[in-house]
Scaffold this motif. Structure first.
Motif, PDB file in Angstrom:
ATOM      1  N   VAL A 150       0.850  -1.196   0.000  1.00  0.00           N
ATOM      2  CA  VAL A 150       0.000   0.000   0.000  1.00  0.00           C
ATOM      3  C   VAL A 150       0.886   1.246   0.000  1.00  0.00           C
ATOM      4  CG1 VAL A 150      -2.103  -0.880   1.124  1.00  0.00           C
ATOM      5  CG2 VAL A 150      -0.204  -0.120   2.530  1.00  0.00           C
ATOM      6  N   ASN A 151       0.259   2.400  -0.234  1.00  0.00           N
ATOM      7  CA  ASN A 151       1.044   3.632  -0.301  1.00  0.00           C
ATOM      8  C   ASN A 151       1.010   4.422   1.002  1.00  0.00           C
ATOM      9  OD1 ASN A 151      -1.544   4.555  -0.334  1.00  0.00           O
ATOM     10  ND2 ASN A 151      -1.443   5.568  -2.311  1.00  0.00           N
ATOM     11  N   GLY A 152       0.536   3.792   2.070  1.00  0.00           N
ATOM     12  CA  GLY A 152       0.322   4.555   3.304  1.00  0.00           C
ATOM     13  C   GLY A 152       1.494   4.598   4.271  1.00  0.00           C
ATOM     14  N   GLY A 197      -1.970  -2.367  -7.551  1.00  0.00           N
ATOM     15  CA  GLY A 197      -3.389  -1.988  -7.601  1.00  0.00           C
ATOM     16  C   GLY A 197      -3.663  -0.682  -6.871  1.00  0.00           C
ATOM     17  N   ASP A 198      -3.015  -0.486  -5.707  1.00  0.00           N
ATOM     18  CA  ASP A 198      -3.221   0.758  -4.967  1.00  0.00           C
ATOM     19  C   ASP A 198      -2.655   1.940  -5.758  1.00  0.00           C
ATOM     20  OD1 ASP A 198      -4.350   2.035  -2.800  1.00  0.00           O
ATOM     21  OD2 ASP A 198      -2.574   1.873  -1.529  1.00  0.00           O
ATOM     22  N   LEU A 199      -1.548   1.713  -6.471  1.00  0.00           N
ATOM     23  CA  LEU A 199      -0.904   2.798  -7.217  1.00  0.00           C
ATOM     24  C   LEU A 199      -1.669   3.210  -8.464  1.00  0.00           C
ATOM     25  CD1 LEU A 199       2.934   2.163  -7.072  1.00  0.00           C
ATOM     26  CD2 LEU A 199       1.702   4.197  -6.326  1.00  0.00           C
ATOM     27  N   GLU A 278     -12.578   5.044  -7.365  1.00  0.00           N
ATOM     28  CA  GLU A 278     -12.157   3.648  -7.189  1.00  0.00           C
ATOM     29  C   GLU A 278     -12.092   3.280  -5.700  1.00  0.00           C
ATOM     30  OE1 GLU A 278     -10.025   6.208  -8.038  1.00  0.00           O
ATOM     31  OE2 GLU A 278      -9.227   6.002  -6.025  1.00  0.00           O
ATOM     32  N   HIS A 279     -11.643   4.220  -4.857  1.00  0.00           N
ATOM     33  CA  HIS A 279     -11.577   3.910  -3.423  1.00  0.00           C
ATOM     34  C   HIS A 279     -12.969   3.873  -2.789  1.00  0.00           C
ATOM     35  CE1 HIS A 279      -7.193   4.078  -3.437  1.00  0.00           C
ATOM     36  NE2 HIS A 279      -7.203   3.690  -2.168  1.00  0.00           N
ATOM     37  N   THR A 280     -13.883   4.714  -3.270  1.00  0.00           N
ATOM     38  CA  THR A 280     -15.230   4.677  -2.679  1.00  0.00           C
ATOM     39  C   THR A 280     -15.916   3.342  -3.008  1.00  0.00           C
ATOM     40  OG1 THR A 280     -16.289   5.765  -4.566  1.00  0.00           O
ATOM     41  CG2 THR A 280     -15.511   7.191  -2.802  1.00  0.00           C
ATOM     42  N   LEU A 298      -7.231  -8.034  -0.218  1.00  0.00           N
ATOM     43  CA  LEU A 298      -6.277  -6.982   0.117  1.00  0.00           C
ATOM     44  C   LEU A 298      -6.759  -5.655  -0.466  1.00  0.00           C
ATOM     45  CD1 LEU A 298      -2.939  -8.853  -0.717  1.00  0.00           C
ATOM     46  CD2 LEU A 298      -3.749  -8.200   1.570  1.00  0.00           C
ATOM     47  N   HIS A 299      -6.515  -4.576   0.296  1.00  0.00           N
ATOM     48  CA  HIS A 299      -6.965  -3.243  -0.118  1.00  0.00           C
ATOM     49  C   HIS A 299      -6.597  -2.935  -1.574  1.00  0.00           C
ATOM     50  CE1 HIS A 299      -7.611   1.090   0.006  1.00  0.00           C
ATOM     51  NE2 HIS A 299      -6.384   1.230  -0.472  1.00  0.00           N
ATOM     52  N   GLY A 300      -5.306  -3.066  -1.886  1.00  0.00           N
ATOM     53  CA  GLY A 300      -4.843  -2.685  -3.219  1.00  0.00           C
ATOM     54  C   GLY A 300      -5.381  -3.589  -4.318  1.00  0.00           C
TER      55      GLY A 300
END
Ligand SMILES: [Zn+2]
Length: 469
Positions: A150-152, A197-199, A278-280, A298-300
Motif C-alpha cells: 500500500v502507499n500509506g 493496484g493501490d498505485l 475507485e476507493h469509494t 487486500l486493499h490494493g
C-alpha cells in the motif's frame, strides 16, 4: 541505489519551487533507504538519530517473516543489538491478526515508553500503529517495510479504529523508510500486486480531484501534489510485467513509487491524489462484507479492480460530453436522500449508516446546487479542461493489459475472496452516495445519469477488456 536519496532530494527541491507551494505541507520524511541490501544500513540510520547504546523499541507482530533464507525479525534484532539496547514490543495475538483499536494502541504506547527511538518491522496496520506511537512519544521512527502493498507508509496519517470504525488519523511521518530488496521480495506476491493496484488509482483519483476543484466542491487541488505521483504513471505500467517474476529490483522500485505516492498524500494533507471513485467503490465492498461479518481481499487488490471500472467511466463520460455536450441536473435533496436510504438501509436497517452517509452527501449536494451558474459555465467551457484531463487519465485497455501481465486481478470474481456480481453492481451504483468527495460518478449522476443501466453498460465494456465482474 543511491538514486533513492536523490529522489527525495529532487522532490524537496521541486516542492520548494512549486508554484502551488502555499497549498503544500512540508515533507516530513527524512530518508528513504532502498536497495538490494538496504537492511545492512539500518544500524547506521538509527545511530544518526539516537546516541550509541540507547534503548530502541523493536515493534513487530508475532508472524514469522522471511528475508531470503533468513528469518527477518531475529535478523533485524541481531543487527540492532550490536549497537543498541533492544526492547521488543510485540503487537497482536500469536496468529498475527493485529487490529489498530484504542486498546491495542494504548498498550503498545505504554510498552514503548522511555525508549529513544522506534524501529517498526511491518507493513500495513502495525506500521500505522508505529507512526501513532512515535507521535504519542515524539520519538524518531524507522520503518523496515515488509511488503510493497500500500502507499500509506510514507506519510503522517494512520488508519486507526475508533469505536470500531476505520478513521484516517493524523500521526507522524517516519524519519526513515527502509526498502530492502530480499525482504520485499519474500512477501507473498499478492501483496506486491496489491501495491500495483493501490498505485494505479492515480489514473482515476487525480482526475477526480481536478474535477472536484473544477466544479467548486473541493478547492484544495494542488497540481504539484498530483504531478509528483502521476509523473511515475508511465513507468509504473512498464514496470508491471516485471512484477510477475522474482525481480527484487522491480519490487523495490514499486515500493519507491508507493513511497512517492504516500508523500504526495502527505504534502497534499489529504488522500485525494490517490483516492477517488475507485476507493469509494472499494469502501462500499468492505461495508457490505462487514455487515455480513465477512472479510474482503487486500486493499490494493480491490482498488486495482475498481480503478479499471472508474477509468472506463471517465472514458465513457468524456466521449459522451464531447459528442452531446454536458447537460447538468440539479436533483432535489429529498430525492437524493431517498436514494441514499435505498442504498444503505439494507445493510443497516437501523438507518444509522444511511444517516451518516446522507449527512456527508447532503453537504456535497448543497454545494452543487449553490454553484449552479459556475457549473453552467463549466459545461459550456468543458473543452478547456480536456488537455489537463488528458495528462491525468489512462487508456483503460492499457491499464488492464499492464495488470494482467503482472498477474494482478482485474475482475471482481478474481479477488480473494471474490466479490459477487450483485455486490459489485451495488457498490458501483452507490459509490458516490457515501461521502462528500466529488468524483466522476457524481458528474455521471448529475448529467447523463448513473443508474443501473449505466453501471451495466460500463461493466459490459469492462468485460470486453477482460475486466469487471
Ligand atoms: Zn489505497
Amino acid at each position: 541505489m543511491g538514486a533513492t536519496t536523490d529522489l527525495l532530494g529532487a522532490l524537496r527541491e521541486r516542492l520548494a519551487a512549486a508554484p502551488d507551494a502555499d497549498r503544500l505541507r512540508p515533507l516530513g520524511l527524512g530518508r528513504v533507504i532502498a536497495g538490494p541490501d538496504a537492511l545492512a544500513e539500518l544500524p547506521a540510520a538509527v545511530a544518526a538519530l539516537v546516541p550509541a547504546g540507547a534503548e530502541v523499541a523493536l515493534l513487530a507482530d508475532r508472524m514469522p517473516m522471511r528475508r531470503g533464507e533468513e528469518d527477518l525479525k531475529p535478523a533485524v534484532r541481531a543487527l540492532l543489538e550490536a549497537d543498541f539496547e533492544v526492547r521488543p514490543v510485540e503487537a497482536g495475538p500469536a496468529d498475527g491478526d493485529v487490529h489498530a483499536d484504542e486498546e491495542t494502541l494504548a498498550a503498545l504506547t505504554a510498552a514503548a515508553a522511555g525508549v529513544a527511538a522506534i524501529v517498526t518491522v511491518a507493513s500495513g496496520t502495525v506500521a500505522d500503529l508505529g507512526k501513532a506511537i512515535a507521535a504519542a512519544h515524539r520519538l524518531p521512527h524507522l520503518i523496515v517495510q515488509t511488503a510493497a502493498s500500500v502507499n500509506g507508509f510514507a506519510d503522517d496519517q494512520s488508519v486507526l479504529l475508533r469505536s470500531g470504525v476505520k478513521r484516517t488519523t493524523p500521526s507522524r511521518w517516519p524519519d526513515v523508510l527502509l526498502l530492502d530488496g530480499p525482504t520485499l521480495l519474500a512477501a507473498p506476491r499478492p501483496m506486491s500486486l496489491a501495491g500495483l493496484g493501490d498505485l494505479v488509482s492515480m489514473f482515476t483519483a487525480s482526475p477526480d480531484w481536478l474535477l472536484a476543484s473544477a466544479v467548486g466542491i473541493d478547492e484544495s487541488y494542488a497540481p504539484t501534489a498530483v504531478a509528483i505521483g502521476r509523473d511515475h504513471g508511465e513507468e509504473l505500467l512498464e514496470l508491471a510485467p516485471r512484477l510477475a517474476g522474482d525481480d527484487a529490483a522491480a519490487v523495490v522500485r514499486l515500493a519507491e513509487i508507493l513511497a512517492v505516492s504516500g508523500i504526495a498524500m502527505g504534502v497534499a494533507g489529504r488522500t485525494a491524489p490517490s483516492s477517488g471513485m475507485e476507493h469509494t467503490v472499494s469502501h462500499l465492498i468492505e461495508m457490505a462484507a462487514a455487515s455480513r461479518g465477512a472479510q474482503t481481499a487486500l486493499h490494493g487488490a480491490k482498488v486495482g479492480v475498481t480503478t479499471i471500472v472508474a477509468a472506463l467511466v471517465w472514458e465513457r463520460l468524456r466521449a459522451r460530453i464531447e459528442a452531446d455536450g454536458l447537460e447538468l441536473r440539479f436533483p432535489e435533496p429529498a430525492a437524493m436522500e431517498a436514494r441514499v436510504r435505498r442504498a444503505f438501509d439494507p445493510l443497516d436497517p437501523s438507518g444509522a449508516m444511511a444517516a451518516e452517509c446522507w449527512s456527508d452527501y447532503a453537504r456535497k449536494l448543497e454545494r452543487w446546487q449553490a454553484n449552479r451558474s459556475r457549473l453552467e459555465r463549466l459545461a459550456r467551457e468543458w473543452g478547456a479542461l480536456q488537455p489537463r484531463l488528458d495528462q491525468l487519465t489512462v487508456d483503460p485497455a492499457r491499464l488492464v493489459a499492464a495488470m494482467r501481465t503482472a498477474g494482478a486481478p482485474t475482475r471482481f470474481s478474481e479477488l480473494d475472496p471474490a466479490v459477487d456480481p450483485d455486490t459489485a453492481r451495488w457498490a458501483l451504483a452507490n459509490c458516490h452516495l457515501m461521502r462528500d468527495r466529488f468524483t466522476i460518478a457524481d458528474l455521471a449522476c448529475f448529467s447523463s445519469g448513473w443508474e443501473e443501466a449505466d453501471v451495466e453498460a460500463v461493466l459490459g465494456e469492462a468485460a470486453s477488456l477482460g475486466a469487471g465482474l
